[in-house]
Scaffold this active site. Structure first.
Site, mmCIF file in Angstrom:
data_model
loop_
_atom_site.group_PDB
_atom_site.id
_atom_site.type_symbol
_atom_site.label_atom_id
_atom_site.label_comp_id
_atom_site.label_asym_id
_atom_site.label_seq_id
_atom_site.Cartn_x
_atom_site.Cartn_y
_atom_site.Cartn_z
ATOM 1 N N CYS A 165 0.829 -1.207 0.000
ATOM 2 C CA CYS A 165 0.000 0.000 0.000
ATOM 3 C C CYS A 165 0.869 1.266 0.000
ATOM 4 O O CYS A 165 1.520 1.577 0.992
ATOM 5 C CB CYS A 165 -0.913 -0.051 1.232
ATOM 6 S SG CYS A 165 -1.812 1.457 1.574
ATOM 7 N N CYS A 202 0.007 3.810 2.652
ATOM 8 C CA CYS A 202 0.441 3.302 3.962
ATOM 9 C C CYS A 202 1.915 3.638 4.190
ATOM 10 O O CYS A 202 2.305 4.021 5.296
ATOM 11 C CB CYS A 202 0.258 1.786 4.051
ATOM 12 S SG CYS A 202 -1.446 1.227 3.918
#
Length: 92
Positions: free
Chosen positions: A14, A17
Protein backbone atom coordinates in the site's frame (compact mmCIF):
# COMPACT_ATOMS: atom_id res chain seq x y z
CA UNK A 1 -4.74 0.09 28.10
CA UNK A 2 -4.86 2.90 30.59
CA UNK A 3 -3.27 5.10 27.94
CA UNK A 4 -4.99 6.10 24.71
CA UNK A 5 -4.08 3.84 21.80
CA UNK A 6 -3.54 4.51 18.09
CA UNK A 7 -3.65 1.46 15.81
CA UNK A 8 -2.29 1.80 12.27
CA UNK A 9 -3.79 -0.77 9.86
CA UNK A 10 -1.48 -1.07 6.85
CA UNK A 11 -0.06 -3.39 4.18
CA UNK A 12 3.38 -3.64 2.58
CA UNK A 13 1.98 -3.14 -0.95
CA UNK A 14 0.00 0.00 0.00
CA UNK A 15 1.63 3.23 -1.23
CA UNK A 16 -0.41 5.56 1.00
CA UNK A 17 0.44 3.30 3.96
CA UNK A 18 4.13 3.83 3.23
CA UNK A 19 3.54 7.58 3.10
CA UNK A 20 1.77 7.76 6.46
CA UNK A 21 4.03 5.21 8.21
CA UNK A 22 6.85 7.64 9.07
CA UNK A 23 4.29 10.13 10.41
CA UNK A 24 2.84 7.46 12.70
CA UNK A 25 6.38 6.51 13.81
CA UNK A 26 7.09 10.16 14.61
CA UNK A 27 3.87 10.48 16.60
CA UNK A 28 4.79 7.32 18.54
CA UNK A 29 8.13 8.85 19.49
CA UNK A 30 6.70 12.29 20.30
CA UNK A 31 3.94 10.91 22.55
CA UNK A 32 5.87 8.01 24.12
CA UNK A 33 4.63 7.39 27.64
CA UNK A 34 1.31 9.13 26.95
CA UNK A 35 0.03 7.21 23.90
CA UNK A 36 0.48 3.62 22.80
CA UNK A 37 0.92 3.05 19.08
CA UNK A 38 0.48 -0.31 17.38
CA UNK A 39 0.74 -1.35 13.74
CA UNK A 40 -1.34 -4.16 12.25
CA UNK A 41 -0.34 -5.61 8.89
CA UNK A 42 -3.71 -6.52 7.36
CA UNK A 43 -2.18 -9.26 5.19
CA UNK A 44 -0.65 -10.99 8.22
CA UNK A 45 -3.70 -10.36 10.45
CA UNK A 46 -6.75 -10.61 8.17
CA UNK A 47 -9.31 -10.96 11.01
CA UNK A 48 -8.38 -7.76 12.87
CA UNK A 49 -9.56 -5.23 10.24
CA UNK A 50 -13.03 -6.81 10.12
CA UNK A 51 -13.28 -6.81 13.89
CA UNK A 52 -12.76 -3.04 13.94
CA UNK A 53 -14.76 -2.35 10.75
CA UNK A 54 -11.69 -1.27 8.80
CA UNK A 55 -12.61 -1.36 5.12
CA UNK A 56 -9.77 0.65 3.61
CA UNK A 57 -6.12 1.27 4.35
CA UNK A 58 -4.26 3.05 5.64
CA UNK A 59 -6.63 3.27 8.56
CA UNK A 60 -5.77 4.82 11.90
CA UNK A 61 -8.11 3.82 14.70
CA UNK A 62 -8.02 5.74 17.99
CA UNK A 63 -9.04 4.16 21.31
CA UNK A 64 -9.63 5.66 24.74
CA UNK A 65 -10.56 3.66 27.82
CA UNK A 66 -10.68 0.54 25.63
CA UNK A 67 -13.30 2.02 23.30
CA UNK A 68 -12.93 3.05 19.68
CA UNK A 69 -13.47 6.82 19.60
CA UNK A 70 -12.20 7.99 16.20
CA UNK A 71 -10.55 6.95 12.96
CA UNK A 72 -8.86 8.23 9.83
CA UNK A 73 -8.89 6.35 6.53
CA UNK A 74 -6.59 7.06 3.62
CA UNK A 75 -3.73 9.50 3.30
CA UNK A 76 -4.20 13.24 3.57
CA UNK A 77 -1.35 15.71 2.97
CA UNK A 78 -2.28 17.24 6.34
CA UNK A 79 -1.97 13.84 8.07
CA UNK A 80 0.52 15.03 10.70
CA UNK A 81 -1.74 17.91 11.75
CA UNK A 82 -4.94 15.82 11.68
CA UNK A 83 -3.41 12.99 13.71
CA UNK A 84 -2.06 15.36 16.34
CA UNK A 85 -5.46 17.07 16.67
CA UNK A 86 -7.09 13.69 17.34
CA UNK A 87 -4.37 12.72 19.83
CA UNK A 88 -4.76 15.97 21.75
CA UNK A 89 -8.47 15.21 22.16
CA UNK A 90 -7.59 11.75 23.47
CA UNK A 91 -5.16 13.12 26.03
CA UNK A 92 -7.66 15.53 27.60
Amino acid sequence: SEQPVLVDFWAEWCGPCKAIGPIVDGVAAAYAGRLKVAKVNVDENPVSPGRWEVRGIPALVFFKDGKRVDQMVGFDPRAQELIEEKIKKLLV
